[in-house]
Design an enzyme around this catalytic site. Sequence first.
Site, PDB file in Angstrom:
ATOM      1  N   ASP A 147       0.848  -1.197   0.000  1.00  0.00           N
ATOM      2  CA  ASP A 147       0.000   0.000   0.000  1.00  0.00           C
ATOM      3  C   ASP A 147       0.879   1.241   0.000  1.00  0.00           C
ATOM      4  OD1 ASP A 147      -1.865   1.971   0.464  1.00  0.00           O
ATOM      5  OD2 ASP A 147      -2.121   1.479   2.595  1.00  0.00           O
ATOM      6  N   ASN A 154      -0.273   4.497  -0.258  1.00  0.00           N
ATOM      7  CA  ASN A 154      -0.873   5.764   0.192  1.00  0.00           C
ATOM      8  C   ASN A 154      -1.562   5.695   1.559  1.00  0.00           C
ATOM      9  OD1 ASN A 154      -3.072   4.276  -0.462  1.00  0.00           O
ATOM     10  ND2 ASN A 154      -3.954   5.724  -1.931  1.00  0.00           N
ATOM     11  N   ASP A 166      -4.008   3.922   2.777  1.00  0.00           N
ATOM     12  CA  ASP A 166      -5.454   3.685   2.980  1.00  0.00           C
ATOM     13  C   ASP A 166      -5.728   2.227   3.398  1.00  0.00           C
ATOM     14  OD1 ASP A 166      -5.072   2.280   0.646  1.00  0.00           O
ATOM     15  OD2 ASP A 166      -6.610   3.336  -0.514  1.00  0.00           O
ATOM     16  N   ASP A 201      -1.881  -1.197  -3.689  1.00  0.00           N
ATOM     17  CA  ASP A 201      -2.197  -0.446  -4.906  1.00  0.00           C
ATOM     18  C   ASP A 201      -1.073  -0.573  -5.937  1.00  0.00           C
ATOM     19  OD1 ASP A 201      -0.225   1.354  -3.904  1.00  0.00           O
ATOM     20  OD2 ASP A 201      -1.773   2.323  -2.691  1.00  0.00           O
ATOM     21  N   ASP A 232      -5.345 -10.498 -15.460  1.00  0.00           N
ATOM     22  CA  ASP A 232      -6.416 -11.430 -15.147  1.00  0.00           C
ATOM     23  C   ASP A 232      -7.601 -11.062 -16.034  1.00  0.00           C
ATOM     24  OD1 ASP A 232      -7.978 -13.337 -13.625  1.00  0.00           O
ATOM     25  OD2 ASP A 232      -6.602 -12.933 -11.963  1.00  0.00           O
ATOM     26  N   ASP A 260      -9.921 -16.359 -15.920  1.00  0.00           N
ATOM     27  CA  ASP A 260     -10.725 -16.804 -14.786  1.00  0.00           C
ATOM     28  C   ASP A 260     -11.824 -17.782 -15.228  1.00  0.00           C
ATOM     29  OD1 ASP A 260     -11.243 -16.068 -11.860  1.00  0.00           O
ATOM     30  OD2 ASP A 260     -13.225 -15.782 -12.725  1.00  0.00           O
ATOM     31  N   GLU A 262      -7.833 -20.823 -16.221  1.00  0.00           N
ATOM     32  CA  GLU A 262      -8.212 -21.468 -14.961  1.00  0.00           C
ATOM     33  C   GLU A 262      -9.354 -22.418 -15.282  1.00  0.00           C
ATOM     34  OE1 GLU A 262      -9.756 -20.439 -10.479  1.00  0.00           O
ATOM     35  OE2 GLU A 262     -10.699 -19.586 -12.229  1.00  0.00           O
ATOM     36  N   HIS A 304      -4.448 -17.109  -4.809  1.00  0.00           N
ATOM     37  CA  HIS A 304      -5.293 -16.324  -3.892  1.00  0.00           C
ATOM     38  C   HIS A 304      -6.546 -17.080  -3.454  1.00  0.00           C
ATOM     39  CE1 HIS A 304      -7.046 -16.023  -7.817  1.00  0.00           C
ATOM     40  NE2 HIS A 304      -8.138 -15.514  -7.295  1.00  0.00           N
ATOM     41  N   ASP A 305      -6.767 -18.271  -3.983  1.00  0.00           N
ATOM     42  CA  ASP A 305      -7.939 -19.072  -3.605  1.00  0.00           C
ATOM     43  C   ASP A 305      -7.575 -20.248  -2.707  1.00  0.00           C
ATOM     44  OD1 ASP A 305      -9.626 -17.524  -5.212  1.00  0.00           O
ATOM     45  OD2 ASP A 305      -9.325 -18.802  -6.967  1.00  0.00           O
TER      46      ASP A 305
HETATM   47  C1  NOJ Z   1     -11.824 -17.898  -9.705  1.00  0.00           C
HETATM   48  C2  NOJ Z   1     -11.034 -16.863  -8.981  1.00  0.00           C
HETATM   49  O1  NOJ Z   1      -9.727 -17.299  -8.834  1.00  0.00           O
HETATM   50  C3  NOJ Z   1     -11.733 -16.607  -7.671  1.00  0.00           C
HETATM   51  O2  NOJ Z   1     -10.978 -15.810  -6.804  1.00  0.00           O
HETATM   52  C4  NOJ Z   1     -13.064 -16.006  -7.962  1.00  0.00           C
HETATM   53  O3  NOJ Z   1     -13.806 -15.894  -6.755  1.00  0.00           O
HETATM   54  C5  NOJ Z   1     -13.881 -16.839  -8.948  1.00  0.00           C
HETATM   55  N1  NOJ Z   1     -13.094 -17.345 -10.032  1.00  0.00           N
HETATM   56  C6  NOJ Z   1     -14.990 -16.024  -9.543  1.00  0.00           C
HETATM   57  O4  NOJ Z   1     -14.465 -15.053 -10.398  1.00  0.00           O
END
Ligand code: NOJ
Length: 557
Positions: A21, A23, A25, A29, A98, A199, A255, A328-329
């Site tokens: 980050d 700035n 907040d 970013d 993405d 995605d 993905e 990130h999932d």
């Molecule tokens: C897969 C993404 O990696 C995930 O983070 C997202 O919630 C779902 N697709 C829906 O876009």
Amino acid sequence: MEKKWWKSSVVYQIYPRSFCDSNGDGIGDINGIRSKLWYLKELGINVIWLSPVYQSPNDDMGYDISDYQAIMKEFGTMEDYDHLLEEAHTLGIKIMMDLVVNHTSDEHAWFVESRKSRNNPYRDYYIWRDGKDGKEPNNWGSCFGGSAWQYDEATDQYYLHLFSKKQPDLNWENDAVRKSVFDMMNWWCNKGIDGFRMDVISMISKAPGLPDGTVGASGYGDFGPYSVNGPRVHEFLQEMNREVLSQYDLITVGECSGVTIEEAQKYAASSGEELNMVFQFEHMDLDGGESFKWNHRKMKLTELKAVMSKWQTQLYEKAWNSLYWCNHDQPRIVSRLGNDSPAWREKSAKMLATCLHMMQGTPYIYQGEELGMTNYPFSSLEEFRDIESINAYHELTEKGILTPEEMFDYISYKGRDNARTPMQWEDGVQAGFTTGTPWIAVNPNYKEINAREQIERADSVFHYYQKLIALRKQHDIIVYGDYELLLPDSEEIYSYVRTYGEQKLLVICNFTDREIAYELPEAFRNRKGEVLIGNDKRPEAKEAMALTPYEALAVLY
Ligand code: NOJ
């Protein structure tokens, strides 16, 4: 095998909200990312996968896009983005964007128009249906809980959303939708970006008639058979390839949850008609169960090896693999497959890295993985930010499928927020992520686990990843060699051999916290190999070895 730059690349995923980050907040970013490009250069990666930075109301943290050609206010401006791209390129780092086009946000102009009236020109951009007997058009459940349909009073119809109700699915059957998406992609390509991570791209084609699915524990029908690897998905991707991808020199990864080997051989075929590679989920799903991923099971090593080896061998020379433990999932891999106790965290993180990075395919590193960052010690539901965990907690406990204690344990272990806590830069205020209040709490272990400390210490996880990346650049065998699994029945050791021309690379990983005996395969006895990398002080591979806990070693012959 044809050599390509994206085959020998190592990709680093940035989740902008949690990276840096600039700035104060509390939200990461673009200028924060710019300030850390030196770090990525130092690590040695050559491609960044940037999770969505587009304008979004953040119902699903940016995966709900309301304008594909604008930058999210919290993240900065398009000018900041242009600087990022230019500065990354100057350092020899490419940027993969993405691409989220299975759905948009319900705040996207297309959907705002679409919901206005049944004959609006954008109506068919989305999937609208009449209800059936006063109920939803079919029984599909959404990935984030509840029905996959939302009733809209204005026009007395339902729209489909495989994710949250603020993520309506685009109607890819509509030529105009595909054209709009391809135009947008070309716009980004003309800016000079280097690729797309797509995605849930395996879900864009839905079966005609949208048939009911088999009802599962949630009480809803499974849309999988009717919208994963759907009837026109390859046709759509080939069209995308003709209209966009083939016009530039890009890296592309789809993905593809629910992808099989046979499907992957089409999506990522070496002939290049669709994508470069896919993210498959079979290894990540191994510790799933009846209530989707919500449990606290450990994967069996034999199962993991069987799955990884299948992908390694069956795509070889036909299609290209991606390699990942984290994104990130997913929860943090050292907490999931390794051992995050202070005694073994670093060593097991290095072992897992060796195991993956010596395989065939393009490796992906998720921010903080290169430091051995761990899961977060959640103590209350209020600490969660992710719609998936929060919705699942309510749905499964309210239906009495799992108790609140069980579900809390499961979301703490498997929840996506584990990956989304701020990047740990240093042992100062908020781990150096922000000078303000972070949008999600910093893991309290930042005093021990942080980039500054690891950069300064030669035997850190960071420097180990740096070495793995460098080795991939030096040795073609790591990129292009074939793969053979050894000891398939061992629940302790993951060992495999890569072969390329006259060369062989033997990889040995102890997945346990115990000493395990390992006998060198016949073919390697009485030969002098070169230890390319190892996480213990073993100078050479001997005929009989007592592998130390979580030991890993890669030997070139
Ligand atoms: C897969 C993404 O990696 C995930 O983070 C997202 O919630 C779902 N697709 C829906 O876009």
